[in-house]
Design a protein around this motif. Structure first.
Motif, PDB file in Angstrom:
ATOM      1  N   MET B   1       3.541 -15.666 -10.330  1.00  0.00           N
ATOM      2  CA  MET B   1       3.035 -14.942 -10.386  1.00  0.00           C
ATOM      3  C   MET B   1       1.508 -14.302  -8.794  1.00  0.00           C
ATOM      4  SD  MET B   1       0.608 -12.721 -13.088  1.00  0.00           S
ATOM      5  CE  MET B   1      -0.738 -13.829 -12.017  1.00  0.00           C
ATOM      6  N   ASP B   2       1.347 -12.884  -8.620  1.00  0.00           N
ATOM      7  CA  ASP B   2       0.637 -12.349  -7.269  1.00  0.00           C
ATOM      8  C   ASP B   2      -0.520 -12.711  -7.689  1.00  0.00           C
ATOM      9  OD1 ASP B   2       2.798 -12.285  -6.066  1.00  0.00           O
ATOM     10  OD2 ASP B   2       2.773 -10.427  -5.959  1.00  0.00           O
ATOM     11  N   ASN B   3      -1.295 -12.763  -6.908  1.00  0.00           N
ATOM     12  CA  ASN B   3      -3.005 -12.753  -7.035  1.00  0.00           C
ATOM     13  C   ASN B   3      -3.721 -11.932  -7.305  1.00  0.00           C
ATOM     14  OD1 ASN B   3      -5.253 -13.290  -6.598  1.00  0.00           O
ATOM     15  ND2 ASN B   3      -5.457 -14.690  -4.741  1.00  0.00           N
ATOM     16  N   PRO B   4      -3.894 -11.458  -8.479  1.00  0.00           N
ATOM     17  CA  PRO B   4      -4.016  -9.812  -8.488  1.00  0.00           C
ATOM     18  C   PRO B   4      -5.041  -9.067  -8.131  1.00  0.00           C
ATOM     19  CG  PRO B   4      -5.139 -11.277 -10.687  1.00  0.00           C
ATOM     20  CD  PRO B   4      -4.315 -12.606  -9.509  1.00  0.00           C
ATOM     21  N   LEU B   5      -6.651 -10.097  -7.046  1.00  0.00           N
ATOM     22  CA  LEU B   5      -7.407  -9.903  -5.705  1.00  0.00           C
ATOM     23  C   LEU B   5      -6.816  -8.941  -5.272  1.00  0.00           C
ATOM     24  CD1 LEU B   5     -10.230  -9.288  -5.598  1.00  0.00           C
ATOM     25  CD2 LEU B   5     -10.445 -11.726  -4.415  1.00  0.00           C
ATOM     26  N   ILE B   6      -5.558 -10.134  -4.747  1.00  0.00           N
ATOM     27  CA  ILE B   6      -4.903  -9.755  -3.533  1.00  0.00           C
ATOM     28  C   ILE B   6      -3.993  -7.927  -3.519  1.00  0.00           C
ATOM     29  CG2 ILE B   6      -2.946 -10.356  -1.775  1.00  0.00           C
ATOM     30  CD1 ILE B   6      -3.849 -12.937  -1.913  1.00  0.00           C
ATOM     31  N   VAL B   7      -3.432  -7.970  -4.692  1.00  0.00           N
ATOM     32  CA  VAL B   7      -3.089  -6.665  -5.125  1.00  0.00           C
ATOM     33  C   VAL B   7      -3.957  -5.664  -5.269  1.00  0.00           C
ATOM     34  CG1 VAL B   7      -1.813  -5.464  -6.773  1.00  0.00           C
ATOM     35  CG2 VAL B   7      -0.685  -7.988  -6.626  1.00  0.00           C
ATOM     36  N   ARG B   8      -5.383  -5.747  -5.508  1.00  0.00           N
ATOM     37  CA  ARG B   8      -6.074  -4.912  -4.964  1.00  0.00           C
ATOM     38  C   ARG B   8      -6.305  -4.437  -4.031  1.00  0.00           C
ATOM     39  NH1 ARG B   8     -10.680  -5.783  -9.744  1.00  0.00           N
ATOM     40  NH2 ARG B   8     -11.375  -4.054  -8.295  1.00  0.00           N
ATOM     41  N   PHE B   9      -6.357  -5.483  -3.177  1.00  0.00           N
ATOM     42  CA  PHE B   9      -7.356  -5.138  -2.355  1.00  0.00           C
ATOM     43  C   PHE B   9      -6.003  -4.904  -0.786  1.00  0.00           C
ATOM     44  CE2 PHE B   9      -9.757  -9.062  -1.677  1.00  0.00           C
ATOM     45  CZ  PHE B   9     -11.099  -8.243  -2.240  1.00  0.00           C
ATOM     46  N   ARG B  10      -5.248  -4.847  -1.396  1.00  0.00           N
ATOM     47  CA  ARG B  10      -4.033  -4.415  -1.212  1.00  0.00           C
ATOM     48  C   ARG B  10      -3.479  -2.907  -0.092  1.00  0.00           C
ATOM     49  NH1 ARG B  10       0.848  -8.105   1.750  1.00  0.00           N
ATOM     50  NH2 ARG B  10       0.375  -6.598   3.116  1.00  0.00           N
ATOM     51  N   ARG B  11      -4.249  -2.637  -2.409  1.00  0.00           N
ATOM     52  CA  ARG B  11      -4.258  -0.855  -1.994  1.00  0.00           C
ATOM     53  C   ARG B  11      -5.591  -0.029  -1.304  1.00  0.00           C
ATOM     54  NH1 ARG B  11      -2.387   1.960  -7.553  1.00  0.00           N
ATOM     55  NH2 ARG B  11      -0.102   1.098  -7.747  1.00  0.00           N
ATOM     56  N   GLN B  12      -6.117  -0.569  -1.102  1.00  0.00           N
ATOM     57  CA  GLN B  12      -7.524  -0.547  -0.817  1.00  0.00           C
ATOM     58  C   GLN B  12      -7.568  -0.391   1.095  1.00  0.00           C
ATOM     59  OE1 GLN B  12      -8.687   2.239  -2.523  1.00  0.00           O
ATOM     60  NE2 GLN B  12      -7.722   1.220  -4.257  1.00  0.00           N
ATOM     61  N   CYS B  13      -7.302  -2.089   1.201  1.00  0.00           N
ATOM     62  CA  CYS B  13      -7.635  -2.622   2.906  1.00  0.00           C
ATOM     63  C   CYS B  13      -6.649  -2.799   3.664  1.00  0.00           C
ATOM     64  CB  CYS B  13      -8.447  -3.279   2.586  1.00  0.00           C
ATOM     65  SG  CYS B  13      -9.996  -2.682   1.910  1.00  0.00           S
ATOM     66  N   HIS B  14      -6.822  -2.833   4.434  1.00  0.00           N
ATOM     67  CA  HIS B  14      -5.382  -3.523   5.744  1.00  0.00           C
ATOM     68  C   HIS B  14      -5.739  -4.645   5.541  1.00  0.00           C
ATOM     69  CE1 HIS B  14      -2.323  -4.389   8.241  1.00  0.00           C
ATOM     70  NE2 HIS B  14      -3.123  -5.316   9.439  1.00  0.00           N
ATOM     71  N   LEU B  15      -4.422  -6.011   4.922  1.00  0.00           N
ATOM     72  CA  LEU B  15      -5.034  -6.922   5.197  1.00  0.00           C
ATOM     73  C   LEU B  15      -3.950  -7.886   5.638  1.00  0.00           C
ATOM     74  CD1 LEU B  15      -6.981  -8.177   1.441  1.00  0.00           C
ATOM     75  CD2 LEU B  15      -7.813  -7.525   3.838  1.00  0.00           C
ATOM     76  N   ASP B  16      -3.698  -8.611   6.604  1.00  0.00           N
ATOM     77  CA  ASP B  16      -2.181  -9.347   7.636  1.00  0.00           C
ATOM     78  C   ASP B  16      -1.943 -10.742   6.359  1.00  0.00           C
ATOM     79  OD1 ASP B  16      -3.868 -11.432   8.701  1.00  0.00           O
ATOM     80  OD2 ASP B  16      -4.357 -10.116  10.172  1.00  0.00           O
ATOM     81  N   ALA B  17      -0.937 -10.960   6.769  1.00  0.00           N
ATOM     82  CA  ALA B  17      -0.168 -12.420   5.652  1.00  0.00           C
ATOM     83  C   ALA B  17      -1.002 -13.284   6.549  1.00  0.00           C
ATOM     84  CB  ALA B  17       1.088 -12.676   6.938  1.00  0.00           C
ATOM     85  N   ALA B  18      -1.995 -13.543   6.932  1.00  0.00           N
ATOM     86  CA  ALA B  18      -3.511 -14.116   7.582  1.00  0.00           C
ATOM     87  C   ALA B  18      -4.504 -13.949   6.891  1.00  0.00           C
ATOM     88  CB  ALA B  18      -3.577 -14.890   8.578  1.00  0.00           C
ATOM     89  N   ASP B  19      -4.904 -12.698   6.438  1.00  0.00           N
ATOM     90  CA  ASP B  19      -6.290 -12.768   5.164  1.00  0.00           C
ATOM     91  C   ASP B  19      -5.597 -13.040   3.868  1.00  0.00           C
ATOM     92  OD1 ASP B  19      -7.618 -11.707   7.205  1.00  0.00           O
ATOM     93  OD2 ASP B  19      -6.880  -9.622   6.783  1.00  0.00           O
ATOM     94  N   VAL B  20      -4.380 -12.655   3.534  1.00  0.00           N
ATOM     95  CA  VAL B  20      -3.864 -12.508   2.469  1.00  0.00           C
ATOM     96  C   VAL B  20      -4.341 -14.400   1.693  1.00  0.00           C
ATOM     97  CG1 VAL B  20      -1.871 -13.075   1.036  1.00  0.00           C
ATOM     98  CG2 VAL B  20      -2.450 -10.675   2.165  1.00  0.00           C
ATOM     99  N   ASP B  21      -3.203 -15.714   2.870  1.00  0.00           N
ATOM    100  CA  ASP B  21      -3.926 -16.442   3.000  1.00  0.00           C
ATOM    101  C   ASP B  21      -5.110 -17.360   2.208  1.00  0.00           C
ATOM    102  OD1 ASP B  21      -1.233 -16.799   2.993  1.00  0.00           O
ATOM    103  OD2 ASP B  21      -0.780 -18.273   4.805  1.00  0.00           O
ATOM    104  N   ARG B  22      -5.794 -16.729   3.398  1.00  0.00           N
ATOM    105  CA  ARG B  22      -6.674 -17.277   3.313  1.00  0.00           C
ATOM    106  C   ARG B  22      -7.675 -17.138   1.796  1.00  0.00           C
ATOM    107  NH1 ARG B  22      -7.462 -14.199   8.554  1.00  0.00           N
ATOM    108  NH2 ARG B  22      -6.779 -15.423  10.051  1.00  0.00           N
ATOM    109  N   ILE B  23      -6.715 -15.672   0.762  1.00  0.00           N
ATOM    110  CA  ILE B  23      -8.182 -15.520  -0.079  1.00  0.00           C
ATOM    111  C   ILE B  23      -6.929 -15.966  -1.060  1.00  0.00           C
ATOM    112  CG2 ILE B  23      -8.175 -13.244  -1.675  1.00  0.00           C
ATOM    113  CD1 ILE B  23      -8.509 -11.358   0.949  1.00  0.00           C
TER     114      ILE B  23
END
Lengths: 245, 245
Positions: B1-23
């Motif tokens: 299952m996807d990390n729900p925090l990342i799902v929320r962030f990506r709705r609002q903010c630009h995060l690249d693949a590396a940012d997603v990994d970091r979170i």
DNA sequence: CGTAGGTTTGAGTCGGGTCAAGAAATGTGG
DNA sequence: CCACATTTCTTGACCCGACTCAAACCTACG
């Protein structure tokens, strides 16, 4: 007069002389705003952060039926809309409740300081934390206290916050609020606030005149409200080394 | 299952693949917590940030007279106590309302990411902004709406928030809340919430079973509550270049 | 099964809202 | 300095939404 934001920060966080200068330098564009004027109106796009230097303001929201709910009372040293630059439109309005001095601060300037100086980033994080805790305390107040204790609790909070930034700490706290403003802050009606104030006056907890009231017996009010100032974190708490990086 | 925090962030903010990994990398220490257990108790010192991955929790405060006020409902993707490391003791408690998965995140790890990656700092600022706006919306709800619309408004908020992180977006929203929990969130009594739910059931806005309810007519509830989802900022809003530095 | 946590319902009460009118300050213009 | 308008405060009568107390009823689960 000292910058009240710096006064507040120094109570909680370590800032050196250079940090203080950096923050002071944000407050170049200072303006006078008369009572009743909206600093921000709901739905507007606003590209400036407001720092209250003197006087009182309120953050509020209007409902379709015409009623108003005040969601925060803003005193000297309070920042309004620290993150406003991320919003296309403000969710609520801000009015001056008295004539006020406000610094108009460009959001970018703050973002830059925050990114460069960990101590300032830390101070702002602290600011957000206290702001959130205060908002939650209002929820508790409105949800689980009757009118009398609710009013008393608000007065305790305001006294505590004011004590930090007051230029006359020896005077008893004075609030330039109308009864309607108190009502809108507490989810009551002005009529009922009037009756509560009457009772508080009868018991000699306060005195009040048109457009303002004065606290006579803060300990009495604290007991009545079950007030605990924890959430305002008025005590000193220095950042750890780790947090400062 | 996807990390729900990342799902929320990506709705609002630009995060690249590396940012997603970091979170994602923050969520190494994941635990199961059964319903009714306190993640945090008021007055404790807590040195971890909680990220809800699944299930529901509540932030609450107990009053001397024994009553409880819930100040926030925490859904998947919600962070609890982002700034907890600055506090000597927590101002309020957090309970699991259902069995939950939580990631225990060390505050330092977040501080470090925040300081290093402007896009993550931006996402967290956004998070704080929405959290504050939600808390203020609760004040308005409790201060200026009657029980029926108040309940309806809460249900609209929860439906909207849930839609973002739901694994089954086609199902009608379902809330695993008892009537007492709803009451404690809204400043009502369980008895009165029962009567309000009875009315909402009669009008076929919801169905309810023991320990949970399901929304049948969200548009109807929105109209009843005068709900406006602005404050949750569900729409996309990218950071400006300036904000990202 | 038995029990505990949750829900439902009723009867009675009360805190706070509503409506309305008047009084006291404050401000404004002549 | 006075006449008048406005805002804020005050008070009373009445009403209603939500609380309290209490009992009964589910239903999930050990």
């Amino acid at each position: 007069m000292d910058n009240p934001l710096i006064v507040r920060f120094r109570r909680q966080c370590h800032l050196d002389a250079a940090d203080v200068d950096r923050i002071d330098y944000l407050c170049t564009d200072v303006r006078d705003v008369p009572r009743g004027v909206n600093l921000v109106r709901e739905g507007e796009r606003v590209e400036r952060i407001h720092l209250i230097l003197s006087g009182w303001a309120a953050r509020y929201k209007l409902l379709p039926n015409g009623s108003r709910q005040i969601t925060a009372l803003l005193l000297p040293g309070d920042l309004c809309d620290l993150r406003c630059s991320m919003l296309a439109r403000m969710d609520d309005g801000i009015v001056a409740l008295t004539p006020i001095h406000v610094a108009f601060v460009p959001p970018d300037a703050i973002t830059r300081l925050e990114r460069t100086w960990p101590s300032i980033a830390h101070a702002l994080s602290w600011y957000c934390l206290v702001e959130q805790a205060t908002t939650r305390a209002w929820i508790v107040n409105m949800g689980r206290r009757h009118a009398l204790e609710r009013v008393a609790h608000l007065f305790c909070e305001l006294s505590t916050r004011l004590a930090v930034v007051s230029d006359a700490p020896d005077q008893p706290p004075h609030f330039p609020l109308t009864q309607e403003e108190i009502a809108d802050a507490l989810g009551l009606t002005a009529v009922h606030v009037n009756r509560v104030l009457h009772e508080l006056r009868r018991r000699e907890f306060i005195t009040s005149r048109r457009g303002g009231l004065t606290i006579l017996d803060l300990p009495g009010l604290k007991e009545m409200a079950g007030f605990n100032d924890n959430y305002l974190h008025p005590a000193m708490a220095m950042p750890t080394e780790a947090a400062l990086g």
